[in-house]
Design an enzyme around this catalytic site. Structure first.
Site, mmCIF file in Angstrom:
data_model
loop_
_atom_site.group_PDB
_atom_site.id
_atom_site.type_symbol
_atom_site.label_atom_id
_atom_site.label_comp_id
_atom_site.label_asym_id
_atom_site.label_seq_id
_atom_site.Cartn_x
_atom_site.Cartn_y
_atom_site.Cartn_z
ATOM 1 N N PHE A 149 -16.421 -15.913 12.677
ATOM 2 C CA PHE A 149 -16.682 -16.567 11.388
ATOM 3 C C PHE A 149 -15.990 -15.877 10.217
ATOM 4 O O PHE A 149 -15.832 -16.457 9.157
ATOM 5 C CB PHE A 149 -18.206 -16.619 11.133
ATOM 6 C CG PHE A 149 -18.794 -15.309 10.669
ATOM 7 C CD1 PHE A 149 -18.706 -14.912 9.341
ATOM 8 C CD2 PHE A 149 -19.429 -14.446 11.558
ATOM 9 C CE1 PHE A 149 -19.233 -13.706 8.908
ATOM 10 C CE2 PHE A 149 -19.963 -13.240 11.142
ATOM 11 C CZ PHE A 149 -19.858 -12.875 9.799
ATOM 12 N N LYS A 173 -10.937 -23.011 19.531
ATOM 13 C CA LYS A 173 -12.385 -23.180 19.362
ATOM 14 C C LYS A 173 -12.795 -22.261 18.211
ATOM 15 O O LYS A 173 -13.075 -21.087 18.410
ATOM 16 C CB LYS A 173 -13.096 -22.781 20.664
ATOM 17 C CG LYS A 173 -14.453 -23.423 20.887
ATOM 18 C CD LYS A 173 -15.494 -23.123 19.842
ATOM 19 C CE LYS A 173 -16.041 -21.724 19.878
ATOM 20 N NZ LYS A 173 -16.895 -21.429 18.699
ATOM 21 N N GLU A 176 -18.299 -22.099 14.768
ATOM 22 C CA GLU A 176 -19.021 -23.290 14.292
ATOM 23 C C GLU A 176 -19.546 -23.088 12.870
ATOM 24 O O GLU A 176 -19.929 -24.042 12.199
ATOM 25 C CB GLU A 176 -20.164 -23.632 15.263
ATOM 26 C CG GLU A 176 -21.256 -22.568 15.424
ATOM 27 C CD GLU A 176 -20.895 -21.440 16.404
ATOM 28 O OE1 GLU A 176 -19.699 -21.110 16.543
ATOM 29 O OE2 GLU A 176 -21.830 -20.873 17.007
ATOM 30 N N SER A 226 -17.457 -10.419 18.506
ATOM 31 C CA SER A 226 -18.247 -9.199 18.719
ATOM 32 C C SER A 226 -17.985 -8.630 20.123
ATOM 33 O O SER A 226 -17.553 -9.350 21.027
ATOM 34 C CB SER A 226 -19.733 -9.528 18.550
ATOM 35 O OG SER A 226 -20.095 -10.524 19.479
ATOM 36 N N CYS A 281 -13.572 -6.842 10.333
ATOM 37 C CA CYS A 281 -13.518 -5.951 11.498
ATOM 38 C C CYS A 281 -12.791 -4.656 11.152
ATOM 39 O O CYS A 281 -12.880 -3.679 11.874
ATOM 40 C CB CYS A 281 -12.818 -6.637 12.646
ATOM 41 S SG CYS A 281 -11.135 -7.035 12.225
ATOM 42 N N GLU A 382 -22.720 -1.564 15.052
ATOM 43 C CA GLU A 382 -21.937 -2.240 14.012
ATOM 44 C C GLU A 382 -22.900 -3.045 13.142
ATOM 45 O O GLU A 382 -23.621 -3.904 13.642
ATOM 46 C CB GLU A 382 -20.920 -3.186 14.664
ATOM 47 C CG GLU A 382 -20.057 -3.902 13.647
ATOM 48 C CD GLU A 382 -19.119 -4.949 14.259
ATOM 49 O OE1 GLU A 382 -19.517 -5.623 15.225
ATOM 50 O OE2 GLU A 382 -17.994 -5.082 13.750
HETATM 51 P P1 NAD Z 1 -19.343 -13.683 17.772
HETATM 52 O O1 NAD Z 1 -18.953 -12.821 18.916
HETATM 53 O O2 NAD Z 1 -20.779 -14.011 17.587
HETATM 54 O O3 NAD Z 1 -18.586 -15.108 17.880
HETATM 55 C C1 NAD Z 1 -17.198 -15.187 18.070
HETATM 56 C C2 NAD Z 1 -16.879 -16.507 18.756
HETATM 57 O O4 NAD Z 1 -17.513 -16.534 20.049
HETATM 58 C C3 NAD Z 1 -17.375 -17.736 18.007
HETATM 59 O O5 NAD Z 1 -16.406 -18.748 18.121
HETATM 60 C C4 NAD Z 1 -18.661 -18.099 18.734
HETATM 61 O O6 NAD Z 1 -18.910 -19.489 18.695
HETATM 62 C C5 NAD Z 1 -18.391 -17.649 20.160
HETATM 63 N N1 NAD Z 1 -19.603 -17.171 20.832
HETATM 64 C C6 NAD Z 1 -20.671 -16.543 20.286
HETATM 65 N N2 NAD Z 1 -21.574 -16.206 21.227
HETATM 66 C C7 NAD Z 1 -21.057 -16.618 22.408
HETATM 67 C C8 NAD Z 1 -21.522 -16.555 23.758
HETATM 68 N N3 NAD Z 1 -22.690 -15.995 24.068
HETATM 69 N N4 NAD Z 1 -20.738 -17.067 24.723
HETATM 70 C C9 NAD Z 1 -19.540 -17.628 24.433
HETATM 71 N N5 NAD Z 1 -19.055 -17.714 23.158
HETATM 72 C C10 NAD Z 1 -19.805 -17.226 22.164
HETATM 73 O O7 NAD Z 1 -18.719 -13.025 16.457
HETATM 74 P P2 NAD Z 1 -18.920 -13.462 14.941
HETATM 75 O O8 NAD Z 1 -20.322 -13.150 14.526
HETATM 76 O O9 NAD Z 1 -18.413 -14.830 14.723
HETATM 77 O O10 NAD Z 1 -17.888 -12.468 14.225
HETATM 78 C C11 NAD Z 1 -18.222 -11.146 13.884
HETATM 79 C C12 NAD Z 1 -17.762 -10.170 14.921
HETATM 80 O O11 NAD Z 1 -16.363 -10.327 15.155
HETATM 81 C C13 NAD Z 1 -17.929 -8.718 14.504
HETATM 82 O O12 NAD Z 1 -18.396 -7.986 15.607
HETATM 83 C C14 NAD Z 1 -16.523 -8.279 14.130
HETATM 84 O O13 NAD Z 1 -16.272 -6.891 14.242
HETATM 85 C C15 NAD Z 1 -15.717 -9.049 15.102
HETATM 86 N N6 NAD Z 1 -14.340 -9.200 14.674
HETATM 87 C C16 NAD Z 1 -13.400 -8.453 15.313
HETATM 88 C C17 NAD Z 1 -12.080 -8.530 14.914
HETATM 89 C C18 NAD Z 1 -11.034 -7.699 15.595
HETATM 90 O O14 NAD Z 1 -9.869 -7.918 15.312
HETATM 91 N N7 NAD Z 1 -11.364 -6.791 16.475
HETATM 92 C C19 NAD Z 1 -11.710 -9.390 13.879
HETATM 93 C C20 NAD Z 1 -12.700 -10.156 13.267
HETATM 94 C C21 NAD Z 1 -14.023 -10.055 13.671
#
Ligand code: NAD
Length: 498
Positions: A149, A173, A176, A226, A281, A382
């Site tokens: 997000f 994808k 959402e 994450s 991140c 985190e």
């Molecule tokens: P998230 O892991 O909750 O979601 C990321 C994506 O995965 C979304 O599209 C979501 O719909 C999908 N998703 C969520 N839960 C899922 C599941 N159980 N099974 C399959 N798909 C699933 O992350 P977020 O809250 O959207 O973003 C924040 C996180 O992203 C933080 O941990 C941040 O550090 C990380 N991030 C990392 C980087 C990097 O380059 N390393 C960059 C940006 C964000």
């Protein structure tokens, strides 16, 4: 109130299912639109469109692909403010911050426009007597991206422009929570001349993700999010025979040595810790103050943090917007509570902030902890919010050991005026991206972005040449053109060319 759609085969498409999610403006707490949650049938339709478009797109010359990307880049520039507005509205970050992140995404498109040059491969003449060898970089097929997000436009642009420039087709994808930028970019890409089916967008949740992970026609998965989900994506997609790059969470440390310029350092840390409400991140969430610098540094950080203006991201003069959701706000406040309970010194408390006129917004004010230890939850996990913690270390060596013991290894920075200390730090630190007097060392598009350890599962980073290698397969071709008069060289022994 409008309900968004999916984008399949070059047009807005209704979902085959009926599940939707609310998209909220985090500054007001109000639902601003609904988004369909793609079903596995929707995902299958998107993959089928991408697969059908693949042969013609693969055979389109790299130069023609690159011209379409260049027109897309021009359209992105023209619509930069609109994309920034959408990102700010759905995410909460300030307009200026959102515009900067859209720009960083556009720079990846700029890099991808160089596809004809990037895909040239290698050639060596006379690798054996009368034998030449060359390698070509060929696309892998249908690729998919799953994005978080916190960067509604930039993170998708780490992926699809390079994949598509390399001759692949793509299914995105997006999160959402922030779907609008991705759908708008799909419209702009079509306007730029992209053939239908080359780029598809399926907003959704786990159902859509799982359908992509197991689909036999999807050859490569790029993920940013994450760490627990990154690990799941890596394992599941690899189990289904796909190449995967899965970027995870972070706990980024900034080491401050006693010889650092204090005002410069404190200013740099402010932006890195509290910009985008800490939802980056590459945010600096942890300061390691070395030697006797800590008290003076914490006093400066406190002073500057308490001057920051928290409010809705589209208002002038606001430094920091809300966090993404009520649930996330509660989680951050829970972390602050745990820091107090576990004995850290709360220097600046962002709990309970009220923004007049926006009482239902998801605001957390800048928060600063001192005297944090490595056992505390606020160090180990985190937080992904505007919470900066300060630890103390006796020496640079201790600071390096502390960082190298942390499972996360996305980015880190050192503030010092000593070249020798900086050189030792960059050499010994086990982290993917390092800043020297640069607080958020996000590499430019022509370098690669990625962490180590629990911050990245997979072998290749995003964008730069590693992005090109991820979205291509190398084929090595060895060639001999024998003269009719050449003697037969048949042998059963392993041929050696030299
Ligand atoms: P998230 O892991 O909750 O979601 C990321 C994506 O995965 C979304 O599209 C979501 O719909 C999908 N998703 C969520 N839960 C899922 C599941 N159980 N099974 C399959 N798909 C699933 O992350 P977020 O809250 O959207 O973003 C924040 C996180 O992203 C933080 O941990 C941040 O550090 C990380 N991030 C990392 C980087 C990097 O380059 N390393 C960059 C940006 C964000």
């Amino acid at each position: 109130m409008n309900t968004l759609s999916l984008w399949i085969n070059g047009k807005h498409t209704a979902s085959l299912g009926s599940r939707t999610a609310e998209v909220t403006n985090p500054a007001t707490g109000c639902v601003i639109r609904h988004v369909p949650l793609a079903t596995s049938e929707d995902v299958n339709a998107a993959v089928a469109a991408a697969r059908a478009a693949y042969p013609a797109w693969r055979d389109t010359t790299a130069l023609r692909r690159s011209r379409i990307l260049n027109r897309f880049r021009e359209l992105l520039e023209m619509h930069r403010a609109e994309l920034a507005r959408l990102a700010s509205e759905e995410h909460g970050k300030t307009l200026e911050d959102a515009a900067g992140s859209v720009q960083r995404g556009i720079e990846v498109v700029e890099f991808a426009v160089g596809a004809p040059h990037l895909l040239k491969g290698e050639h060596a003449e006379n690798v054996g007597r009368g034998v030449d060898c060359h390698s070509v970089l060929q696309p892998v097929g249908v690729c998919a991206g799953i994005t978080p997000f916190n960067f509604p436009a930039m993170v998708p642009m780490w992926m699809f422009p390079i994949a598509i420039a390399c001759g692949n087709t793509f299914v995105l994808k997006p999160s959402e929570k922030v779907p609008s930028c991705s759908l708008r970019m799909a419209e702009l890409f079509k306007e730029a001349g992209l053939p239908d089916g080359v780029f598809n967008v399926v907003p959704g949740d786990k159902e859509a993700v799982d359908a992509l992970l197991i689909h036999p026609d999807v050859r490569a998965i790029s993920f940013v999010g994450s760490t627990p989900v990154a690990k799941y994506i890596y394992e599941t997609a690899a189990h289904h025979g796909k190449r995967v790059q899965a970027l995870g969470g972070a706990k980024n440390h900034a080491v401050v040595l006693p010889d650092a310029s204090l005002d410069f350092t404190a200013d740099a840390i402010m932006g890195a810790a509290y910009g985008s409400a800490g939802e980056r991140c590459m945010a600096i969430s942890t300061v390691v103050a070395v030697g006797d610098i800590a008290d003076e540094l914490v006093a400066k950080l406190k002073d500057k943090a308490e001057r920051l203006v928290t409010g809705p991201g589209d208002q002038k003069g606001v430094d920091m917007g809300p966090v993404i959701s009520k649930q996330h706000k509660d989680r951050i406040v829970g972390y602050i509570d745990s820091g107090v309970a576990q004995g850290a010194r709360l220097v600046t408390d962002g709990r309970g902030i009220v923004v007049p006129g926006f009482e239902s917004g998801y605001f957390v004010g800048p928060t600063l902890f001192d005297h944090v230890s490595t056992e505390m939850t606020i160090y180990r996990e985190e937080i992904f919010g505007p919470v900066l913690i300060v630890l103390r270390a006796a020496s640079l060596g201790d600071a390096i050991n502390l960082i190298n013991s942390n499972p996360y290894a996305n980015g880190t920075a050192i503030f010092t005026s000593s070249g020798a200390a900086a050189r030792r730090f960059q050499n010994e630190i086990e982290v993917g991206m390092v800043g020297i007097n640069v607080p958020i060392p996000v590499p430019m598009a022509f370098f690669s972005f990625g962490g180590w350890k629990s911050s990245l599962f997979g072998d290749l980073h995003m964008h730069g040449m590693e992005g090109v290698y991820f979205y291509t397969r190398t084929k090595a071709v060895t060639t001999r053109w024998p003269e009719l008069s050449d003697k037969k060289t048949s042998t059963l022994a392993m041929p050696t060319l030299g």
